[in-house]
Design an enzyme around this catalytic site. Structure first.
Site, PDB file in Angstrom:
ATOM      1  CG  HIS A 180      14.007  31.139  39.418  1.00 20.37           C
ATOM      2  ND1 HIS A 180      13.553  32.430  39.367  1.00 20.37           N
ATOM      3  CD2 HIS A 180      14.689  31.000  40.581  1.00 20.37           C
ATOM      4  CE1 HIS A 180      13.949  33.053  40.471  1.00 20.37           C
ATOM      5  NE2 HIS A 180      14.633  32.212  41.223  1.00 20.37           N
ATOM      6  CD  GLU A 183      11.441  31.409  36.475  1.00 19.12           C
ATOM      7  OE1 GLU A 183      12.391  32.006  35.933  1.00 19.12           O
ATOM      8  OE2 GLU A 183      11.058  31.665  37.632  1.00 19.12           O
ATOM      9  CG  HIS A 316      14.124  35.022  35.710  1.00 20.87           C
ATOM     10  ND1 HIS A 316      14.225  34.311  36.875  1.00 20.87           N
ATOM     11  CD2 HIS A 316      15.350  35.595  35.520  1.00 20.87           C
ATOM     12  CE1 HIS A 316      15.448  34.438  37.370  1.00 20.87           C
ATOM     13  NE2 HIS A 316      16.161  35.211  36.563  1.00 20.87           N
ATOM     14  CD  GLU A 395      10.087  37.434  36.028  1.00 17.02           C
ATOM     15  OE1 GLU A 395       9.742  36.360  35.508  1.00 17.02           O
ATOM     16  OE2 GLU A 395      10.544  37.525  37.174  1.00 17.02           O
TER      17      GLU A 395
HETATM   18 ZN   LIG Z   1      12.580  33.357  37.779  1.00 17.49          ZN
END
Ligand SMILES: [Zn+2]
Length: 460
Positions: A180, A183, A316, A395
């Site tokens: 992504h 990020e 992420h 994350e």
């Molecule tokens: Zn992500």
């Protein structure tokens, strides 16, 4: 040149290159408490009262919402009459975007490694140049690798770190960063891990670096990452033009891209993914429609032919989570992942190690339980199809105070605690026997053996 053509080109050029401006925007953290609240937030999204940092709108799940200046009155008045909790977290979004580009001062900010630093966020070109420098400076240990090409024909570049190239039956690990685009803490973390593998004198880091061949890709979505620097700071997807169209109530550019972490061919489009090209979680016109997701999957399958991949770690942000596959399951179905209990144990111990340094709390579990159900993600596909035993989606910081706009002052503290977590992850993984080739099949055969013995005992 005909002046009409000139103005056409000028306008086209301006539209293509216009930098998305967030002057006057604020970011609010909102928590819907009822189904009616969720409907109102969905209406806000449809009518462009605000844009969400997370497309998942469900009861009791907090989400950040960017609201332009001329919509703030309407937004605050409408939510006052509901159960929705509203808290202003970023009073000036444009300033936060600009502040994120200013280098940090203070704690270890002057530290550099072969011209690269962690006092700021670096663009794609700088990351790629740095990887070239490492190849030149660590001959025989670091080699360059290109996983494939993006929609806009950029190379998806990485490095392979191997201290024992002569070794057969090698163990391998893959670090995936920046699926992504927005990020930015992801590549800042992955590059730090590389630096640690090459320089740390900690015996545990040395063992991890030298016993495993690491395949490291700081940016697997190069077009999106580049775009997040040049044009649209909040860009998440790749830059696929295939489903481009009109986006009702939103910028048509939103339909210019696919969410790569919804595009993998495992339970594709079943849950937590959108078939609307204007959505941030658009899963693509079909599974593996995107060259970036195809490149990752092909790379993993090719690598599997060369030895045993024991790690696949996808970085992420944000929310501070260690996510275990599979992301569409809940309850007892978590056991669909054959070594779920081991991954849970490894995840919990890693989270404990992360918390020790600064008290940063990470939660551990499957996505349905600690985030929300999703499908078509890279790490789930890797677990299911390539059968990599230790597969996590991580994350990173924070919990939404800054979200994607994590200040550069937090890069090094984030990296230090992430490294603590990785060291502990590796320690427990080794302890559980995963360094022995075929550990998984051994565990399964042992379970079958125990089950058979129980049956024999029962029937005697
Ligand atoms: Zn992500």
């Amino acid at each position: 040149m005909n002046y009409k053509i000139y103005y056409f080109l000028l306008i086209t050029f301006s539209v293509v290159n216009a930098v998305k401006d967030y002057n006057g925007y604020k970011v609010y953290r909102v928590v819907p408490r009822t189904e009616d609240d969720v409907k109102l937030l969905e209406e806000f999204r449809r009518t462009s009262v605000g844009e969400f940092w997370d497309d998942n709108l469900v009861v009791n799940y907090r989400v950040n919402m960017m609201v332009p200046g001329d919509m703030q009155g309407l937004f605050l008045n409408s939510t006052r009459q509901t159960m929705i909790e509203v808290e202003e977290v970023i009073p000036d979004l444009q300033k936060a975007i600009e502040d994120q580009l200013k280098p940090a001062t203070g704690f270890r900010s002057s530290e550099t490694f072969h011209g690269y630093s962690w006092d700021r966020y670096h663009n794609l070109e700088t990351i790629n140049t740095w990887m070239n420098t490492l190849v030149q400076n660590y001959p025989g240990i670091v080699r360059p690798v290109v996983m494939g090409r993006s929609v806009e024909n950029r190379e998806i570049r990485g490095i392979i770190i191997n201290y024992k190239p002569e070794k057969t039956n090698k163990l391998m690990g893959i670090l995936e960063g920046t699926l992504h685009a927005r990020e930015w803490i992801a590549p800042a973390t992955v590059t730090w891990i590389v630096k640690e593998f090459l320089t740390s004198t900690d015996p545990q880091v040395r063992a991890m670096a030298e016993n495993i061949e690491w395949h490291v890709f700081p940016v697997v979505n190069p077009d999106g990452y580049h775009y997040s620097f040049t044009t649209h700071r909040m860009w998440r997807k790749n830059r696929s033009p295939e489903s481009f169209g009109t986006c009702e109530g939103a910028d048509d550019d939103m339909s210019h891209g696919v969410d790569l972490n919804r595009n993998f061919d495992f339970v594709w489009m079943s849950v937590g993914a959108s078939n609307n090209p204007c959505s941030n979680t658009f899963a693509g016109p079909r599974a593996f429609s995107e060259p970036e997701s195809r490149a990752i999957s092909q790379y993993v399958l090719n690598l599997k032919e060369q030895g045993e991949i024991i790690y696949y770690l996808a970085y992420h942000s944000y929310t501070q989570l260690i996510v275990i596959p599979y992301s569409h399951v809940t309850g007892s179905d978590v056991l669909l992942a054959n070594n779920y209990a081991d991954m849970y144990e490894i995840g919990i111990r890693s989270a404990d190690a992360i918390a020790k340094r600064y008290g940063t709390v990470y939660r551990v579990g499957v996505s349905s339980e600690i985030l929300y159900p999703i499908s078509g993600g890279s790490f789930d596909w890797v677990k299911k199809v390539a059968d990599v035993p230790i597969t996590f989606l991580i994350e990173l910081r924070d919990l939404g105070e800054y979200g994607f706009l994590l200040p550069p002052e937090q890069i090094i503290p984030n990296n230090l605690e992430t490294m603590d977590g990785l060291i502990e992850m590796d320690r427990v993984t080794k302890l559980l026997g995963y360094y022995s080739a075929g550990a998984i099949s051994k565990v399964i055969s042992l379970s079958v053996l125990i089950l058979c013995s129980m049956v024999i005992v029962l029937f005697n």
